[in-house]
Design a protein around this motif. Structure first.
Motif, PDB file in Angstrom:
ATOM      1  N   VAL A 224       0.844  -1.190   0.000  1.00  0.00           N
ATOM      2  CA  VAL A 224       0.000   0.000   0.000  1.00  0.00           C
ATOM      3  C   VAL A 224       0.882   1.244   0.000  1.00  0.00           C
ATOM      4  CG1 VAL A 224      -1.821   1.277   1.195  1.00  0.00           C
ATOM      5  CG2 VAL A 224      -1.820  -1.231   1.237  1.00  0.00           C
ATOM      6  N   VAL A 225       0.621   2.165  -0.941  1.00  0.00           N
ATOM      7  CA  VAL A 225       1.387   3.401  -1.060  1.00  0.00           C
ATOM      8  C   VAL A 225       0.423   4.576  -1.118  1.00  0.00           C
ATOM      9  CG1 VAL A 225       3.335   2.292  -2.221  1.00  0.00           C
ATOM     10  CG2 VAL A 225       1.438   3.205  -3.584  1.00  0.00           C
ATOM     11  N   ARG A 226       0.955   5.775  -0.906  1.00  0.00           N
ATOM     12  CA  ARG A 226       0.129   6.979  -0.958  1.00  0.00           C
ATOM     13  C   ARG A 226       0.411   7.830  -2.196  1.00  0.00           C
ATOM     14  NH1 ARG A 226      -2.635   8.457   3.665  1.00  0.00           N
ATOM     15  NH2 ARG A 226      -3.688   9.794   2.156  1.00  0.00           N
ATOM     16  N   SER A 227       1.482   7.521  -2.932  1.00  0.00           N
ATOM     17  CA  SER A 227       1.819   8.307  -4.116  1.00  0.00           C
ATOM     18  C   SER A 227       2.680   7.472  -5.057  1.00  0.00           C
ATOM     19  CB  SER A 227       2.581   9.579  -3.726  1.00  0.00           C
ATOM     20  OG  SER A 227       3.892   9.244  -3.298  1.00  0.00           O
ATOM     21  N   LEU A 228       2.852   7.963  -6.287  1.00  0.00           N
ATOM     22  CA  LEU A 228       3.725   7.269  -7.236  1.00  0.00           C
ATOM     23  C   LEU A 228       5.188   7.402  -6.843  1.00  0.00           C
ATOM     24  CD1 LEU A 228       2.179   7.952 -10.769  1.00  0.00           C
ATOM     25  CD2 LEU A 228       1.907   5.974  -9.268  1.00  0.00           C
ATOM     26  N   HIS A 229       5.525   8.445  -6.088  1.00  0.00           N
ATOM     27  CA  HIS A 229       6.900   8.567  -5.603  1.00  0.00           C
ATOM     28  C   HIS A 229       7.261   7.380  -4.713  1.00  0.00           C
ATOM     29  CE1 HIS A 229       7.498  12.396  -7.419  1.00  0.00           C
ATOM     30  NE2 HIS A 229       6.675  13.058  -6.632  1.00  0.00           N
ATOM     31  N   GLU A 230       6.302   6.910  -3.929  1.00  0.00           N
ATOM     32  CA  GLU A 230       6.561   5.750  -3.075  1.00  0.00           C
ATOM     33  C   GLU A 230       6.765   4.489  -3.906  1.00  0.00           C
ATOM     34  OE1 GLU A 230       3.909   5.191   0.221  1.00  0.00           O
ATOM     35  OE2 GLU A 230       3.697   7.348   0.564  1.00  0.00           O
ATOM     36  N   VAL A 231       6.103   4.419  -5.048  1.00  0.00           N
ATOM     37  CA  VAL A 231       6.301   3.272  -5.936  1.00  0.00           C
ATOM     38  C   VAL A 231       7.709   3.290  -6.509  1.00  0.00           C
ATOM     39  CG1 VAL A 231       5.544   2.141  -8.057  1.00  0.00           C
ATOM     40  CG2 VAL A 231       3.852   3.154  -6.527  1.00  0.00           C
ATOM     41  N   THR A 232       8.152   4.444  -7.002  1.00  0.00           N
ATOM     42  CA  THR A 232       9.500   4.518  -7.572  1.00  0.00           C
ATOM     43  C   THR A 232      10.557   4.216  -6.516  1.00  0.00           C
ATOM     44  OG1 THR A 232       9.627   6.920  -7.190  1.00  0.00           O
ATOM     45  CG2 THR A 232       8.775   6.182  -9.314  1.00  0.00           C
ATOM     46  N   SER A 233      10.302   4.639  -5.277  1.00  0.00           N
ATOM     47  CA  SER A 233      11.248   4.351  -4.195  1.00  0.00           C
ATOM     48  C   SER A 233      11.283   2.858  -3.896  1.00  0.00           C
ATOM     49  CB  SER A 233      10.862   5.126  -2.934  1.00  0.00           C
ATOM     50  OG  SER A 233      10.971   6.519  -3.136  1.00  0.00           O
ATOM     51  N   ALA A 234      10.104   2.226  -3.889  1.00  0.00           N
ATOM     52  CA  ALA A 234      10.034   0.790  -3.617  1.00  0.00           C
ATOM     53  C   ALA A 234      10.734  -0.017  -4.700  1.00  0.00           C
ATOM     54  CB  ALA A 234       8.577   0.351  -3.498  1.00  0.00           C
ATOM     55  N   LEU A 235      10.716   0.509  -5.921  1.00  0.00           N
ATOM     56  CA  LEU A 235      11.367  -0.171  -7.041  1.00  0.00           C
ATOM     57  C   LEU A 235      12.835   0.211  -7.160  1.00  0.00           C
ATOM     58  CD1 LEU A 235       8.567   0.250  -9.750  1.00  0.00           C
ATOM     59  CD2 LEU A 235       9.029  -1.756  -8.321  1.00  0.00           C
ATOM     60  N   ASP A 236      13.268   1.170  -6.320  1.00  0.00           N
ATOM     61  CA  ASP A 236      14.647   1.660  -6.342  1.00  0.00           C
ATOM     62  C   ASP A 236      15.001   2.205  -7.718  1.00  0.00           C
ATOM     63  OD1 ASP A 236      17.089   2.297  -5.238  1.00  0.00           O
ATOM     64  OD2 ASP A 236      17.999   0.364  -5.754  1.00  0.00           O
ATOM     65  N   VAL A 237      14.071   3.002  -8.259  1.00  0.00           N
ATOM     66  CA  VAL A 237      14.272   3.597  -9.588  1.00  0.00           C
ATOM     67  C   VAL A 237      14.512   5.094  -9.445  1.00  0.00           C
ATOM     68  CG1 VAL A 237      13.213   4.069 -11.808  1.00  0.00           C
ATOM     69  CG2 VAL A 237      12.831   1.874 -10.690  1.00  0.00           C
TER      70      VAL A 237
END
Length: 237
Positions: A224-237
């Motif tokens: 569960v994330v609150r923004s797309l920035h959290e997705v990029t961080s989780a993917l280490d991109v």
């Protein structure tokens, strides 16, 4: 990626009030949420059995008309008025001026593109979605768009994710899917081995007072994330 300035429930409440049957947006949201929640178990069973989920422009419209009838019946409005009132709802809710892009979306997408990540949209939408994306400046940020009414199948149907994987030329184990609905954006893609992220956009989510909460057995399948920035961080991109 986008949100309506005037929520679905606010628009329904306004249409009901104009029709002489005022009901608060809070009550409408709670009623529809509880109605859908009561059918979640059946929906999951249908997915597990391999339901097909055919779609078209007519089918997409019928879903909104069905929800409109549900709301207008709840508000005590006569059935012979439902179709005309649904037209008012659709015109007001889908007005281009009502829709805005979340501020994190463009920077996150540009960051992903700069790192060579192929980006696509899988959306349960009418065939007009591509034009809508162009008007709000998002279309050019994606490599492909899979629209349910065009592909003939809607999420969580297996075939629409398979089409996206084909267009992305990527194995499911190397794909991620981000969305705000459990059935369509978590359970559907996870059945193919796609890594799902459930994005919580409160207070701009569909049910801001009733956020999606994964059942315990689902929690192991989703982040569960609150923004797309959290997705990029989780993917280490």
């Amino acid at each position: 990626m986008t949100y309506p300035r005037e929520s679905m429930w606010d628009v329904f409440a306004a249409v009901c009030a104009e029709a002489g049957s005022p009901v608060t947006s809070e009550k409408i949201e709670a009623y529809v949420h509880d109605f859908l929640l009561s059918r979640r178990g059946q929906a999951i069973e249908e997915l597990e059995r391999g339901a097909e989920y055919p779609d078209s422009d007519a089918e997409f419209l019928s879903i909104f008309l069905s929800m409109s009838r549900l709301v207008f019946s709840f508000a005590g409005l006569d059935g012979d008025r439902h179709e005309a009132l649904a037209g008012k709802f659709l015109d007001r809710f889908w007005d281009r001026a009502n829709w805005h892009v979340f501020p994190d979306v463009v920077p996150a997408l540009e960051r992903l593109r700069a790192r060579g990540v192929r980006l696509g949209i899988i959306s349960n939408a009418s065939s007009e979605l591509a034009d809508f994306l162009k008007k709000i400046g998002l279309f050019s940020l994606f490599d492909f768009v899979c629209i349910s009414a065009v592909e003939g199948v809607r999420k969580p149907g297996r075939r629409i994710y398979e089409k996206a994987l084909e267009l992305a030329a990527v194995d499911p184990s190397r794909a991620v899917h981000v969305g705000d609905m459990l059935l369509e954006d978590v359970l559907g893609p996870s059945k193919l081995g796609i890594r799902p992220f459930l994005i919580d956009r409160r207070p701009r989510s569909m049910f801001p007072r009733h956020p999606e909460r994964p059942d315990p057995w689902i929690q192991t399948r989703v982040e569960v994330v609150r923004s797309l920035h959290e997705v990029t961080s989780a993917l280490d991109v």
